[in-house]
Motif scaffolding. Structure first.
Motif, mmCIF file in Angstrom:
data_model
loop_
_atom_site.group_PDB
_atom_site.id
_atom_site.type_symbol
_atom_site.label_atom_id
_atom_site.label_comp_id
_atom_site.label_asym_id
_atom_site.label_seq_id
_atom_site.Cartn_x
_atom_site.Cartn_y
_atom_site.Cartn_z
ATOM 1 N N SER A 61 0.968 -1.218 0.077
ATOM 2 C CA SER A 61 -0.129 0.013 -0.003
ATOM 3 C C SER A 61 0.964 0.986 -0.048
ATOM 4 O O SER A 61 2.188 1.259 0.353
ATOM 5 C CB SER A 61 -0.938 0.054 1.212
ATOM 6 O OG SER A 61 -0.014 -0.058 2.636
ATOM 7 N N GLN A 62 0.233 2.414 -0.516
ATOM 8 C CA GLN A 62 0.960 3.780 -0.561
ATOM 9 C C GLN A 62 0.978 4.339 0.862
ATOM 10 O O GLN A 62 0.054 4.185 1.656
ATOM 11 C CB GLN A 62 0.292 4.618 -1.471
ATOM 12 C CG GLN A 62 0.362 4.089 -3.029
ATOM 13 C CD GLN A 62 -0.134 5.224 -3.866
ATOM 14 O OE1 GLN A 62 -1.452 5.348 -3.459
ATOM 15 N NE2 GLN A 62 0.258 5.263 -4.865
ATOM 16 N N ASN A 63 2.051 4.940 1.052
ATOM 17 C CA ASN A 63 2.045 6.004 2.484
ATOM 18 C C ASN A 63 1.390 7.107 2.062
ATOM 19 O O ASN A 63 0.949 7.531 0.942
ATOM 20 C CB ASN A 63 3.701 5.801 2.907
ATOM 21 C CG ASN A 63 4.363 7.009 1.804
ATOM 22 O OD1 ASN A 63 3.900 8.070 1.179
ATOM 23 N ND2 ASN A 63 5.696 6.569 1.755
ATOM 24 N N LEU A 64 1.168 7.772 3.291
ATOM 25 C CA LEU A 64 0.337 9.117 3.186
ATOM 26 C C LEU A 64 0.864 9.967 2.228
ATOM 27 O O LEU A 64 0.145 10.864 1.528
ATOM 28 C CB LEU A 64 0.301 9.778 4.659
ATOM 29 C CG LEU A 64 -0.783 9.010 5.570
ATOM 30 C CD1 LEU A 64 -0.632 9.838 6.959
ATOM 31 C CD2 LEU A 64 -2.014 9.404 5.057
ATOM 32 N N GLU A 65 2.195 10.395 2.180
ATOM 33 C CA GLU A 65 2.877 11.249 1.220
ATOM 34 C C GLU A 65 2.605 10.798 -0.186
ATOM 35 O O GLU A 65 2.020 11.829 -1.163
ATOM 36 C CB GLU A 65 4.454 11.178 1.299
ATOM 37 C CG GLU A 65 4.883 11.370 2.805
ATOM 38 C CD GLU A 65 4.480 13.109 3.215
ATOM 39 O OE1 GLU A 65 4.759 13.696 2.295
ATOM 40 O OE2 GLU A 65 4.263 13.197 4.282
ATOM 41 N N GLN A 66 2.481 9.673 -0.746
ATOM 42 C CA GLN A 66 2.206 9.130 -2.109
ATOM 43 C C GLN A 66 0.768 9.447 -2.271
ATOM 44 O O GLN A 66 0.528 9.708 -3.329
ATOM 45 C CB GLN A 66 2.480 7.538 -2.089
ATOM 46 C CG GLN A 66 4.028 7.543 -2.187
ATOM 47 C CD GLN A 66 4.408 5.971 -2.023
ATOM 48 O OE1 GLN A 66 3.713 5.121 -1.166
ATOM 49 N NE2 GLN A 66 5.482 5.631 -2.486
ATOM 50 N N ASP A 78 -8.106 5.602 1.180
ATOM 51 C CA ASP A 78 -6.875 5.414 1.901
ATOM 52 C C ASP A 78 -6.843 6.692 3.020
ATOM 53 O O ASP A 78 -5.626 6.420 3.744
ATOM 54 C CB ASP A 78 -5.812 5.489 0.689
ATOM 55 C CG ASP A 78 -5.726 4.245 -0.106
ATOM 56 O OD1 ASP A 78 -5.964 3.211 0.189
ATOM 57 O OD2 ASP A 78 -5.647 4.585 -1.279
#
Length: 115
Positions: free
Chosen positions: A3-8, A73
């Motif tokens: 999964s993507q992090n918050l920045e992404q 997300d």
């Protein structure tokens, strides 16, 4: 796929906004630069309310903020909140806690760094 992090996620949503929306009006892209200071000084609710009195650019930015905060997300708003009108209804509902408003404000400010 991880999964993507918050920045992404923030970058993805900001890029989607930038590629699909033209912020027009008297101030054009300058709207994006003004909103963080207004949120810092007056809060997310007051600044979002102000967007209803302004031209199209303000409206588009706050619609994008609402969409970002309801992104699956991010999950601060329910998925049904897709625009500033729905955002204002959600944030002014008696069931909306101060914690939700604080989280929404912090995340909106983080997203605006990308936008």
């Amino acid at each position: 796929m991880p999964s993507q992090n918050l920045e992404q996620i923030r970058a993805r949503n900001a890029l989607q906004f930038a590629s699909s929306t033209t912020v027009s009006g008297k101030e054009g892209g300058e709207v994006i630069k003004k909103i963080p200071a207004l949120i810092t000084n007056h809060g997310l609710l007051a600044t979002a309310a102000y967007s209803f009195t302004e031209k199209e650019g303000w409206q588009k930015v706050f619609d994008a903020i609402a969409a970002h905060l309801s992104d699956k997300d991010i999950g601060i708003f329910p998925p049904s909140v897709k625009n500033r009108e729905e955002m204002m209804k959600f944030l002014t509902d008696p069931g909306c806690t101060s914690d939700i408003l604080k989280r929404a404000t912090a995340e909106a400010m983080a997203w605006l760094c990308y936008a």
